[in-house]
Design a protein around this motif. Structure first.
Motif, PDB file in Angstrom:
ATOM      1  N   GLN A   9       0.959  -1.438  -0.504  1.00 15.97           N
ATOM      2  CA  GLN A   9       0.040   0.010  -0.051  1.00 15.97           C
ATOM      3  C   GLN A   9       0.853   0.995   0.059  1.00 15.97           C
ATOM      4  O   GLN A   9       0.560   2.545  -0.799  1.00 15.97           O
ATOM      5  CB  GLN A   9      -1.089   0.554   1.573  1.00 15.97           C
ATOM      6  CG  GLN A   9      -1.913  -1.278   1.007  1.00 15.97           C
ATOM      7  CD  GLN A   9      -2.662  -0.965   1.948  1.00 15.97           C
ATOM      8  OE1 GLN A   9      -2.469  -0.462   3.602  1.00 15.97           O
ATOM      9  NE2 GLN A   9      -4.048  -1.454   2.181  1.00 15.97           N
ATOM     10  N   LEU A  10       2.071   1.358   0.498  1.00 17.74           N
ATOM     11  CA  LEU A  10       2.459   2.348   0.128  1.00 17.74           C
ATOM     12  C   LEU A  10       3.430   2.343  -0.751  1.00 17.74           C
ATOM     13  O   LEU A  10       3.408   3.954  -1.369  1.00 17.74           O
ATOM     14  CB  LEU A  10       3.742   2.315   1.781  1.00 17.74           C
ATOM     15  CG  LEU A  10       5.077   3.450   1.809  1.00 17.74           C
ATOM     16  CD1 LEU A  10       4.563   4.417   2.212  1.00 17.74           C
ATOM     17  CD2 LEU A  10       6.368   2.599   2.851  1.00 17.74           C
ATOM     18  N   GLN A  11       3.758   1.721  -1.124  1.00 19.62           N
ATOM     19  CA  GLN A  11       4.268   1.697  -2.844  1.00 19.62           C
ATOM     20  C   GLN A  11       3.574   1.940  -4.038  1.00 19.62           C
ATOM     21  O   GLN A  11       3.991   2.947  -4.372  1.00 19.62           O
ATOM     22  CB  GLN A  11       4.871   0.274  -2.756  1.00 19.62           C
ATOM     23  CG  GLN A  11       6.157  -0.652  -2.071  1.00 19.62           C
ATOM     24  CD  GLN A  11       6.923  -1.494  -3.032  1.00 19.62           C
ATOM     25  OE1 GLN A  11       6.129  -2.449  -2.843  1.00 19.62           O
ATOM     26  NE2 GLN A  11       7.939  -1.695  -3.204  1.00 19.62           N
ATOM     27  N   GLU A  12       2.134   1.694  -3.373  1.00 25.15           N
ATOM     28  CA  GLU A  12       1.387   3.022  -3.751  1.00 25.15           C
ATOM     29  C   GLU A  12       0.401   3.785  -3.913  1.00 25.15           C
ATOM     30  O   GLU A  12      -0.325   4.954  -4.293  1.00 25.15           O
ATOM     31  CB  GLU A  12      -0.008   1.760  -4.277  1.00 25.15           C
ATOM     32  CG  GLU A  12      -0.283   0.222  -4.407  1.00 25.15           C
ATOM     33  CD  GLU A  12      -1.065  -1.037  -4.712  1.00 25.15           C
ATOM     34  OE1 GLU A  12      -2.076  -0.530  -3.652  1.00 25.15           O
ATOM     35  OE2 GLU A  12      -1.220  -2.134  -4.228  1.00 25.15           O
ATOM     36  N   GLY A  13       1.671   4.133  -2.820  1.00 26.24           N
ATOM     37  CA  GLY A  13       1.188   6.465  -2.982  1.00 26.24           C
ATOM     38  C   GLY A  13      -0.086   6.304  -1.567  1.00 26.24           C
ATOM     39  O   GLY A  13      -0.485   7.262  -1.406  1.00 26.24           O
ATOM     40  N   ASN A  14      -0.307   5.153  -0.284  1.00 26.99           N
ATOM     41  CA  ASN A  14      -1.462   5.038  -0.221  1.00 26.99           C
ATOM     42  C   ASN A  14      -0.610   6.126   1.714  1.00 26.99           C
ATOM     43  O   ASN A  14       0.355   5.490   2.353  1.00 26.99           O
ATOM     44  CB  ASN A  14      -2.170   3.885   0.603  1.00 26.99           C
ATOM     45  CG  ASN A  14      -2.661   3.436   1.765  1.00 26.99           C
ATOM     46  OD1 ASN A  14      -2.869   4.255   2.272  1.00 26.99           O
ATOM     47  ND2 ASN A  14      -4.020   2.904   1.320  1.00 26.99           N
ATOM     48  N   GLU A  15      -1.804   6.373   1.575  1.00 28.98           N
ATOM     49  CA  GLU A  15      -1.384   8.613   2.733  1.00 28.98           C
ATOM     50  C   GLU A  15      -1.130   7.241   4.397  1.00 28.98           C
ATOM     51  O   GLU A  15      -0.802   7.235   5.214  1.00 28.98           O
ATOM     52  CB  GLU A  15      -1.805   9.145   3.232  1.00 28.98           C
ATOM     53  CG  GLU A  15      -1.234   9.916   2.000  1.00 28.98           C
ATOM     54  CD  GLU A  15      -2.054  11.699   1.514  1.00 28.98           C
ATOM     55  OE1 GLU A  15      -2.842  12.080   2.484  1.00 28.98           O
ATOM     56  OE2 GLU A  15      -1.982  11.876   0.851  1.00 28.98           O
ATOM     57  N   LYS A  16      -2.340   6.405   4.615  1.00 32.47           N
ATOM     58  CA  LYS A  16      -2.004   5.633   5.990  1.00 32.47           C
ATOM     59  C   LYS A  16      -1.427   4.725   5.950  1.00 32.47           C
ATOM     60  O   LYS A  16      -1.422   4.678   7.121  1.00 32.47           O
ATOM     61  CB  LYS A  16      -3.727   5.553   5.504  1.00 32.47           C
ATOM     62  CG  LYS A  16      -5.368   5.852   5.798  1.00 32.47           C
ATOM     63  CD  LYS A  16      -5.647   6.684   6.814  1.00 32.47           C
ATOM     64  CE  LYS A  16      -6.689   7.430   6.735  1.00 32.47           C
ATOM     65  NZ  LYS A  16      -6.804   8.833   8.089  1.00 32.47           N
ATOM     66  N   ALA A  17      -1.326   3.719   5.102  1.00 35.37           N
ATOM     67  CA  ALA A  17       0.005   2.978   4.666  1.00 35.37           C
ATOM     68  C   ALA A  17       0.862   3.894   5.731  1.00 35.37           C
ATOM     69  O   ALA A  17       2.149   3.838   6.243  1.00 35.37           O
ATOM     70  CB  ALA A  17       0.776   2.421   3.589  1.00 35.37           C
ATOM     71  N   PHE A  18       1.876   4.769   5.147  1.00 34.29           N
ATOM     72  CA  PHE A  18       2.642   6.067   5.368  1.00 34.29           C
ATOM     73  C   PHE A  18       3.018   5.836   6.861  1.00 34.29           C
ATOM     74  O   PHE A  18       3.822   5.535   7.238  1.00 34.29           O
ATOM     75  CB  PHE A  18       2.711   6.917   4.349  1.00 34.29           C
ATOM     76  CG  PHE A  18       4.144   7.945   4.617  1.00 34.29           C
ATOM     77  CD1 PHE A  18       5.495   7.403   3.952  1.00 34.29           C
ATOM     78  CD2 PHE A  18       3.779   8.719   5.503  1.00 34.29           C
ATOM     79  CE1 PHE A  18       6.263   8.316   4.403  1.00 34.29           C
ATOM     80  CE2 PHE A  18       5.038   9.731   5.468  1.00 34.29           C
ATOM     81  CZ  PHE A  18       6.087   9.404   5.468  1.00 34.29           C
ATOM     82  N   GLU A  19       1.236   6.678   7.160  1.00 35.67           N
ATOM     83  CA  GLU A  19       1.605   6.965   8.247  1.00 35.67           C
ATOM     84  C   GLU A  19       1.700   5.569   9.200  1.00 35.67           C
ATOM     85  O   GLU A  19       2.392   5.908  10.399  1.00 35.67           O
ATOM     86  CB  GLU A  19      -0.247   7.490   8.925  1.00 35.67           C
ATOM     87  CG  GLU A  19      -0.566   8.816   8.241  1.00 35.67           C
ATOM     88  CD  GLU A  19      -1.718   9.287   8.459  1.00 35.67           C
ATOM     89  OE1 GLU A  19      -2.517   9.014   9.327  1.00 35.67           O
ATOM     90  OE2 GLU A  19      -2.425  10.096   7.821  1.00 35.67           O
ATOM     91  N   ARG A  20       1.357   4.818   9.338  1.00 32.88           N
ATOM     92  CA  ARG A  20       1.128   3.306   9.612  1.00 32.88           C
ATOM     93  C   ARG A  20       2.786   3.127   9.880  1.00 32.88           C
ATOM     94  O   ARG A  20       3.537   2.647  11.031  1.00 32.88           O
ATOM     95  CB  ARG A  20       0.562   2.461   9.782  1.00 32.88           C
ATOM     96  CG  ARG A  20       0.710   0.941  10.121  1.00 32.88           C
ATOM     97  CD  ARG A  20       0.157   1.459  11.533  1.00 32.88           C
ATOM     98  NE  ARG A  20      -0.003  -0.005  12.635  1.00 32.88           N
ATOM     99  CZ  ARG A  20       0.546  -0.084  13.423  1.00 32.88           C
ATOM    100  NH1 ARG A  20       0.889   1.513  14.569  1.00 32.88           N
ATOM    101  NH2 ARG A  20       0.774  -1.083  14.386  1.00 32.88           N
ATOM    102  N   ILE A  21       3.777   3.221   8.750  1.00 29.60           N
ATOM    103  CA  ILE A  21       4.349   3.125   8.746  1.00 29.60           C
ATOM    104  C   ILE A  21       5.563   3.757   9.678  1.00 29.60           C
ATOM    105  O   ILE A  21       6.699   3.224  10.129  1.00 29.60           O
ATOM    106  CB  ILE A  21       5.214   2.841   7.088  1.00 29.60           C
ATOM    107  CG1 ILE A  21       5.081   2.473   6.338  1.00 29.60           C
ATOM    108  CG2 ILE A  21       7.369   2.662   6.844  1.00 29.60           C
ATOM    109  CD1 ILE A  21       5.069   0.388   6.565  1.00 29.60           C
ATOM    110  N   TYR A  22       5.861   4.910   9.715  1.00 28.48           N
ATOM    111  CA  TYR A  22       5.949   6.144  10.406  1.00 28.48           C
ATOM    112  C   TYR A  22       5.569   5.326  11.671  1.00 28.48           C
ATOM    113  O   TYR A  22       6.601   5.572  12.881  1.00 28.48           O
ATOM    114  CB  TYR A  22       5.151   7.427   9.883  1.00 28.48           C
ATOM    115  CG  TYR A  22       6.174   8.598  11.504  1.00 28.48           C
ATOM    116  CD1 TYR A  22       6.970   9.094  10.742  1.00 28.48           C
ATOM    117  CD2 TYR A  22       5.473   9.119  12.249  1.00 28.48           C
ATOM    118  CE1 TYR A  22       8.118  10.062  11.485  1.00 28.48           C
ATOM    119  CE2 TYR A  22       6.560   9.900  13.223  1.00 28.48           C
ATOM    120  CZ  TYR A  22       7.245  10.290  12.446  1.00 28.48           C
ATOM    121  OH  TYR A  22       8.197  11.502  12.962  1.00 28.48           O
ATOM    122  N   GLN A  23       4.765   4.859  11.720  1.00 29.67           N
ATOM    123  CA  GLN A  23       4.222   4.814  13.464  1.00 29.67           C
ATOM    124  C   GLN A  23       5.167   3.389  14.068  1.00 29.67           C
ATOM    125  O   GLN A  23       5.352   3.829  15.011  1.00 29.67           O
ATOM    126  CB  GLN A  23       2.424   4.796  13.884  1.00 29.67           C
ATOM    127  CG  GLN A  23       1.619   5.965  13.608  1.00 29.67           C
ATOM    128  CD  GLN A  23       0.331   5.876  13.591  1.00 29.67           C
ATOM    129  OE1 GLN A  23      -0.265   4.051  13.540  1.00 29.67           O
ATOM    130  NE2 GLN A  23      -0.953   6.073  13.121  1.00 29.67           N
TER     131      GLN A  23
END
Length: 177
Positions: A9-23
């Motif tokens: 999902q991150l690789q597809e540009g999903n911002e929620k996935a990015f937020e979770r990766i950050y967390q």
């Protein structure tokens, strides 16, 4: 696996996935960055840069090349070392020589908890003092092999050999887990 889905999902540009990766990873990455640059404000700035790089470069991550954690760890380490090698840090090099990342890991400070969040302590403890110092200089402080040889007052060839031996020991310890 849930992490694989999150990464996709991150690789597809999903911002929620990015937020979770950050967390999931910000504390660990901050610990690594801080152990290298030794400055809270600069560490926070680098952490932001690292996560921007993760966002921008996520499509280039390939699980066949290594674990996601290792990929982002390398981004954080490289960004920190780039900062250390910048002009503004060159003047502070002598201050860095007074610190040893293993001392940070062995204290009960806040930074220590952040660094050990990635599980370094157990692998560091298995290394001998020469390996600890060499890894400290080469990987956590960003010294070149030549600079490490000068700092340790040993021949460059010895540094290269010991580095290879120490990395092999570290890899063997990690693969046993």
């Amino acid at each position: 696996m849930q992490q694989d889905l999150l990464i996709a999902q991150l690789q597809e540009g999903n911002e929620k996935a990015f937020e979770r990766i950050y967390q999931l990873y910000a504390t660990s990455m901050y610990g690594i960055i801080f152990s290298i640059v030794r400055d809270e404000k600069i560490s926070e700035e680098i952490l932001q840069d690292v996560f921007l790089k993760i966002w921008d470069n996520a499509p280039s991550y390939d699980s066949d090349q290594g674990r996601f954690f290792t990929w982002i760890l390398n981004i954080a380490r490289n960004a920190s070392i780039d900062k250390l090698r910048s002009k503004e840090f060159k003047n502070k090099r002598s201050d860095l020589k007074d610190y040893d990342f293993t001392e940070i890991l062995e204290t009960s400070s806040n930074a220590s908890g952040k660094i050990d969040a990635i599980g370094l302590q157990k692998y560091i403890d298995l290394l001998g003092p020469v390996c600890k110092k060499l890894i400290d200089l080469l990987f956590f402080k960003g010294f070149t092999q030549k600079e490490s040889a000068e700092e340790l007052q040993i021949p460059l060839g010895t540094v290269k050999t010991k580095n290879r031996v120490c990395i092999d020991k570290l890899r063997a310890n990690i693969s046993k887990r």
